[in-house]
Write an enzyme that holds these catalytic residues in place. Sequence first.
Site, PDB file in Angstrom:
ATOM      1  N   THR A 145       0.828  -1.220   0.000  1.00  0.00           N
ATOM      2  CA  THR A 145       0.000   0.000   0.000  1.00  0.00           C
ATOM      3  C   THR A 145       0.847   1.248   0.000  1.00  0.00           C
ATOM      4  OG1 THR A 145      -1.857  -1.057   1.099  1.00  0.00           O
ATOM      5  CG2 THR A 145      -1.638   1.300   1.428  1.00  0.00           C
ATOM      6  N   TYR A 204      -8.103   0.143  -3.454  1.00  0.00           N
ATOM      7  CA  TYR A 204      -7.062   0.791  -4.269  1.00  0.00           C
ATOM      8  C   TYR A 204      -6.161  -0.309  -4.831  1.00  0.00           C
ATOM      9  CZ  TYR A 204      -4.755  -0.185   0.123  1.00  0.00           C
ATOM     10  OH  TYR A 204      -4.311  -0.824   1.245  1.00  0.00           O
ATOM     11  N   SER A 226       1.611  -7.686  -0.580  1.00  0.00           N
ATOM     12  CA  SER A 226       2.373  -8.662   0.213  1.00  0.00           C
ATOM     13  C   SER A 226       1.622  -9.951   0.540  1.00  0.00           C
ATOM     14  CB  SER A 226       2.880  -8.031   1.500  1.00  0.00           C
ATOM     15  OG  SER A 226       1.830  -7.877   2.432  1.00  0.00           O
ATOM     16  N   THR A 247       1.417  -4.479   4.155  1.00  0.00           N
ATOM     17  CA  THR A 247       1.191  -4.698   5.590  1.00  0.00           C
ATOM     18  C   THR A 247       0.683  -6.106   5.899  1.00  0.00           C
ATOM     19  OG1 THR A 247      -1.067  -3.866   5.384  1.00  0.00           O
ATOM     20  CG2 THR A 247       0.671  -2.264   5.979  1.00  0.00           C
ATOM     21  N   ASP A 248       0.125  -6.799   4.903  1.00  0.00           N
ATOM     22  CA  ASP A 248      -0.516  -8.091   5.192  1.00  0.00           C
ATOM     23  C   ASP A 248       0.480  -9.141   5.691  1.00  0.00           C
ATOM     24  OD1 ASP A 248      -3.058  -7.992   2.547  1.00  0.00           O
ATOM     25  OD2 ASP A 248      -2.816  -6.915   4.445  1.00  0.00           O
ATOM     26  N   LYS A 255      -0.216  -7.866  12.891  1.00  0.00           N
ATOM     27  CA  LYS A 255      -1.270  -6.966  12.403  1.00  0.00           C
ATOM     28  C   LYS A 255      -2.561  -7.306  13.150  1.00  0.00           C
ATOM     29  CE  LYS A 255      -3.187  -5.091   8.081  1.00  0.00           C
ATOM     30  NZ  LYS A 255      -3.154  -5.156   6.592  1.00  0.00           N
ATOM     31  N   GLU A 307      -1.302 -29.595  26.670  1.00  0.00           N
ATOM     32  CA  GLU A 307      -2.523 -30.183  26.096  1.00  0.00           C
ATOM     33  C   GLU A 307      -2.236 -31.406  25.220  1.00  0.00           C
ATOM     34  OE1 GLU A 307      -5.137 -27.850  28.069  1.00  0.00           O
ATOM     35  OE2 GLU A 307      -5.555 -29.533  26.717  1.00  0.00           O
TER      36      GLU A 307
HETATM   37  N1  DAS Z   1      -2.635  -5.934   0.316  1.00  0.00           N
HETATM   38  C1  DAS Z   1      -1.853  -5.175   1.260  1.00  0.00           C
HETATM   39  C2  DAS Z   1      -0.418  -5.645   1.188  1.00  0.00           C
HETATM   40  O1  DAS Z   1       0.256  -5.404   0.168  1.00  0.00           O
HETATM   41  C3  DAS Z   1      -1.799  -3.725   1.042  1.00  0.00           C
HETATM   42  C4  DAS Z   1      -1.027  -3.130   2.178  1.00  0.00           C
HETATM   43  O2  DAS Z   1      -1.645  -2.927   3.214  1.00  0.00           O
HETATM   44  O3  DAS Z   1       0.180  -2.898   2.095  1.00  0.00           O
HETATM   45  O4  DAS Z   1       0.010  -6.215   2.169  1.00  0.00           O
END
Ligand code: DAS
Length: 359
Positions: free
Chosen positions: A42, A56, A89, A122-123, A195, A316
Amino acid sequence: MKKRYVTLLSLVCLLMFSMQVGFAAETPAKLPNVKILATGGTIAGSGASSTTTVGYTAAVFPVDALINGVPELKQVANVSGEQISQIASENMTNQVWLKLAKRVNELLASDDVDGIVVTHGTDTIEETAYFLNLVVKSNKPVVIVGAMRPPTAMSADGAMNLYNSVILAGSKEARGKGVMVCMNDAINGAREVTKTNTALLDTFRAPELGYLGYMQAGKAHFYKESTRKHTTKSEFDVRNLTDLPQVDIVYEHANVSRVAVDAFVAAGAKGIVCAGVGDGSLANPVKDALVDAQKQGIAIVRSSRTGNGIVARNGEANDDALHFSASDTLNPQKARILLMLALTKTNDPAEIQRIFWEY
Ligand code: DAS
């Protein structure tokens, strides 16, 4: 006589003072050399309008556009960029990881590089951060950064995240801290960061173990550091690897069957991590399938879908008898990475457990 002496002494002091001022003015502090390696996400994304924060396109703008979009970077570091990949990602692969890790180690071996920033989606930022935490062979700072809004959006977060990350990567305080994720003015350690929200700007947290510190007014403020092995203390080395062992994650839930485990085994998994319920509890069908898999030489690690707390060995499940390992506090996606690297060195259950206690 005395008057002449006082006049001479004053002249000498004045001369020394002006030399100091002049010297200070001529030699500004040397800026650190920070390399920015871009992978997509992103932070490099583009939306249809300034109000587009979902829907986006990620991974659009190249690294030079990211750098040129934050002219303030030049005030805090000598930056230059390289494009490692251009992906959202969720599509991160072992091949990109290996290319990135090898380039990071190559760059950090040079005296001309003081720190590295990796721009990333971020994923899976938490996974790449932990992978690099285990394979980077330097004490120099490595900072992973992303954004929750594309640069085309109102109040986009990427520019300040990148500015802070470059400062952090060039700072002496960040040396030896392991790989960090720097977003939303917070400094997270690679081992615990995850996250925690699909869309909020403060999504990256270490839910119970907390931030390492904060970025504020262009400076890094640390309050903690990791207690586990990383970077130069790590036994893992990927510099000569061309791929990584296949490790999969089975997710437990009520009424779960053994189908997923059997499918991973049939597909050639070398290791399986179970995202167990509670303290890594195994439903009987899953336990039976994992026992069968372990008997075929597949390494088994019990983690927990809860995301926090210690998965206790022999709690467990009788790990000693079943030759399973417990993930300690690593969540399933982090446990998968550590097991994958462990399998580049050993398949012995006792050695694998030792590795989970140490990293
Ligand atoms: N789909 C997400 C990624 O590329 C977009 C982001 O949050 O960076 O991980």
